[in-house]
Write an enzyme that holds these catalytic residues in place. Sequence first.
Site, PDB file in Angstrom:
ATOM      1  N   GLU A  11      61.136  63.106  62.407  1.00 28.78           N
ATOM      2  CA  GLU A  11      61.729  61.579  62.596  1.00 28.78           C
ATOM      3  C   GLU A  11      62.599  61.114  64.165  1.00 28.78           C
ATOM      4  OE1 GLU A  11      60.400  58.401  58.065  1.00 28.78           O
ATOM      5  OE2 GLU A  11      62.112  60.676  58.806  1.00 28.78           O
ATOM      6  N   ASP A 197      50.308  55.766  56.000  1.00 28.24           N
ATOM      7  CA  ASP A 197      49.800  56.012  54.505  1.00 28.24           C
ATOM      8  C   ASP A 197      50.314  54.315  54.416  1.00 28.24           C
ATOM      9  OD1 ASP A 197      52.628  56.530  53.470  1.00 28.24           O
ATOM     10  OD2 ASP A 197      51.769  55.687  52.404  1.00 28.24           O
TER      11      ASP A 197
HETATM   12  N1  ADE Z   1      57.082  57.357  53.510  1.00 26.87           N
HETATM   13  C1  ADE Z   1      56.344  57.108  54.088  1.00 26.87           C
HETATM   14  N2  ADE Z   1      54.677  56.554  53.663  1.00 26.87           N
HETATM   15  C2  ADE Z   1      55.988  56.938  51.743  1.00 26.87           C
HETATM   16  C3  ADE Z   1      55.162  56.278  50.207  1.00 26.87           C
HETATM   17  N3  ADE Z   1      54.332  56.544  50.750  1.00 26.87           N
HETATM   18  N4  ADE Z   1      56.290  55.907  49.634  1.00 26.87           N
HETATM   19  C4  ADE Z   1      57.744  56.196  50.002  1.00 26.87           C
HETATM   20  N5  ADE Z   1      58.096  56.433  51.141  1.00 26.87           N
HETATM   21  C5  ADE Z   1      57.000  56.277  52.516  1.00 26.87           C
END
Ligand code: ADE
Length: 230
Positions: A11, A197
Amino acid sequence: MIGIIGAMEIEVMQLVKAMADTSQEKISGITYFLGRLNSSAVVIAKCGVGKVNAAVCAQTMILKYAPEMMINIGVAGSLSPAVSIGEIVLGDYAVQYDFDTSALGDPVGLTPEVNLVKMPCADNVLQLLQKAAARLMQIKCHVGTVATGDQFLNAPDLKKKLASDFSAIACEMEGASICQVCLLNGVPFGLVRAISDNADDDSDVDFNTFMRMAAAQSTALLLALMEELN
Ligand code: ADE
């Protein structure tokens, strides 16, 4: 000086690579990279995952380098069908959804000392980030509440709950912690997350597939911000 924090190497490292005149200093295991991005003085750090790592990093950065603005960048899970993988969320509020003293009569998410459930990001930083986002015409950008907790979400039930209890549109593991530190210190805070996601049953697979692309999106926004500040 602008302080920039991301949880994972992926990141922050592209930004560190883009810096000029760099020096570095390690404090409590965290490396702070100092230098310039375009014409702005910056300090960039990888804090490590989770709220405590993020708070340690943010407080140290403030005491040591006195940034006039702090930005948390990185990836997040989407909590909304309107927010898709690869798109960007700019936080207007951040909430620690797993802070729970409700047994004592408080609302879930109430952060003590700040005494708020939804902690505000700085308006002026959000406006700058929106201007930067407008430069990236190909990336769709949303503004909304970001939910932070010490948990990687891959649970449709919790996802629904966070969306309905806090009207949150993205979830991650550091933003509200850094927001709290910034509020306590009077440092304007901005929150930039690109979606890796959907925080659902597939989020572990999607995260691994898309985090690199999403991290690049949040890096692109930060570089656009540096152009905006030029
Ligand atoms: N960062 C990226 N995806 C995530 C998720 N599903 N839960 C927590 N932090 C995240």
